[in-house]
Design a protein around this motif. Structure first.
Motif, mmCIF file in Angstrom:
data_model
loop_
_atom_site.group_PDB
_atom_site.id
_atom_site.type_symbol
_atom_site.label_atom_id
_atom_site.label_comp_id
_atom_site.label_asym_id
_atom_site.label_seq_id
_atom_site.Cartn_x
_atom_site.Cartn_y
_atom_site.Cartn_z
ATOM 1 N N THR A 38 9.997 -0.772 -8.728
ATOM 2 C CA THR A 38 9.655 0.500 -9.445
ATOM 3 C C THR A 38 8.262 1.071 -9.821
ATOM 4 N N ALA A 39 7.140 0.148 -10.516
ATOM 5 C CA ALA A 39 6.198 1.264 -10.611
ATOM 6 C C ALA A 39 5.101 0.776 -9.181
ATOM 7 N N THR A 40 4.712 1.730 -8.872
ATOM 8 C CA THR A 40 3.214 1.560 -8.145
ATOM 9 C C THR A 40 1.962 2.053 -8.525
ATOM 10 N N PHE A 41 1.102 1.432 -8.092
ATOM 11 C CA PHE A 41 -0.172 2.287 -8.443
ATOM 12 C C PHE A 41 -1.415 2.162 -6.889
ATOM 13 N N GLU A 42 -1.783 3.882 -7.808
ATOM 14 C CA GLU A 42 -2.233 3.815 -6.680
ATOM 15 C C GLU A 42 -4.047 3.854 -7.164
ATOM 16 N N THR A 43 -4.596 3.125 -5.706
ATOM 17 C CA THR A 43 -5.670 3.120 -6.211
ATOM 18 C C THR A 43 -6.413 4.265 -4.847
ATOM 19 N N VAL A 78 -9.903 11.810 6.319
ATOM 20 C CA VAL A 78 -8.253 11.698 6.928
ATOM 21 C C VAL A 78 -8.319 10.527 6.249
ATOM 22 N N LEU A 79 -7.001 10.759 5.233
ATOM 23 C CA LEU A 79 -6.031 10.023 4.560
ATOM 24 C C LEU A 79 -5.402 8.990 4.727
ATOM 25 N N PHE A 80 -5.507 7.407 4.749
ATOM 26 C CA PHE A 80 -4.823 6.213 5.385
ATOM 27 C C PHE A 80 -4.037 5.252 4.624
ATOM 28 N N SER A 81 -2.960 5.249 4.524
ATOM 29 C CA SER A 81 -2.349 4.543 2.883
ATOM 30 C C SER A 81 -1.522 2.784 3.409
ATOM 31 N N LYS A 82 -2.062 1.859 2.015
ATOM 32 C CA LYS A 82 -1.234 0.296 2.582
ATOM 33 C C LYS A 82 -0.740 0.451 1.365
ATOM 34 N N ILE A 83 -0.192 -0.202 1.541
ATOM 35 C CA ILE A 83 0.700 -0.959 0.149
ATOM 36 C C ILE A 83 1.106 -2.271 0.368
ATOM 37 N N TYR A 89 -2.591 1.643 -2.072
ATOM 38 C CA TYR A 89 -4.593 1.795 -1.471
ATOM 39 C C TYR A 89 -4.771 3.165 -0.210
ATOM 40 N N GLN A 90 -5.015 4.308 -1.105
ATOM 41 C CA GLN A 90 -5.124 5.380 -0.785
ATOM 42 C C GLN A 90 -6.748 5.536 0.390
ATOM 43 N N THR A 91 -6.903 5.353 1.343
ATOM 44 C CA THR A 91 -8.549 5.359 2.162
ATOM 45 C C THR A 91 -8.501 6.555 2.820
ATOM 46 N N HIS A 92 -9.638 7.365 1.888
ATOM 47 C CA HIS A 92 -10.040 9.317 2.718
ATOM 48 C C HIS A 92 -11.308 8.777 2.952
ATOM 49 N N TYR A 93 -11.829 8.916 4.569
ATOM 50 C CA TYR A 93 -12.053 9.079 5.703
ATOM 51 C C TYR A 93 -12.810 10.485 5.268
#
Length: 194
Positions: A38-43, A78-83, A89-93
């Motif tokens: 249920t819990a996700t953290f965002e970086t 440009v946004l790339f996401s990986k869980i 992990y939200q990587t913004h290029y």
């Protein structure tokens, strides 16, 4: 009778205490598993992290002077996401803007600024490419990888500028050459793509 009553109470206590409760470690393991579901953290990660600017001023042997300025667009990325392990992990290029200024023997013949939208038009990146096209998603996902004056051939009446766009976290690239002739007109030639 006293002993029978004591035995009866012991049996009742034994049955009620063995109601299938979980041990403390089982309860903790299940609680952790439920939390992970249920819990996700965002970086959020930004590349480059801060504003970046680079300027090149090139005086060529054929009388041209080329100034190129590239700088990070802090409002476009440009946004790339990986869980991974419940962390998103939200990587913004960040996209880059670039300015090109060309002079011929001290006279300004070409000056233009490009952002993501204008560069897409220049290089022909569109949103209607099919998925097996080499330029699929370049309009949305590609960012400026490099821009440089090509001084190897040094033609007499034009300047060549190599521009590379790439989609981050992939091996997809596209190399283009811009030709600015001595009357200030610009043409683009697609060189290669991966």
């Amino acid at each position: 009778m006293k002993h029978l009553l004591a035995l009866f109470i012991i049996i009742i206590i034994a049955f009620t205490s063995c109601e299938g409760r979980k041990t403390q470690s089982q309860a903790l393991s299940e609680s952790i598993a439920e939390f992970k579901k249920t819990a996700t953290f965002e970086t959020n990660i930004y590349i480059p992290e801060n504003y970046l600017e680079h300027q090149v001023d090139t005086l060529m042997s054929n009388g041209f002077r080329v100034k190129i300025k590239t700088y990070s667009d802090m409002s476009s990325d440009v946004l790339f996401s990986k869980i991974k392990d419940t962390i998103n992990y939200q990587t913004h290029y960040r996209n880059f803007k670039f300015d090109i200024r060309v002079e011929k023997e001290g006279q300004l013949i070409f000056e233009e600024s490009y952002d993501k939208h204008k560069a897409n038009k220049l290089f022909g990146y569109r949103d209607d490419f099919v998925s097996d096209s080499p330029f699929y998603n370049f309009d949305k996902l590609a960012i400026l990888q490099s821009i440089q004056v090509d001084d190897e051939p040094s033609p007499k009446n034009k300047v060549l500028i190599d521009v590379m766009y790439a989609i981050p976290e992939t091996n997809r690239t596209a190399l283009h050459t811009l030709f600015v002739n001595d009357n200030g007109t610009i043409n683009m030639v697609h060189v290669t793509q991966n």
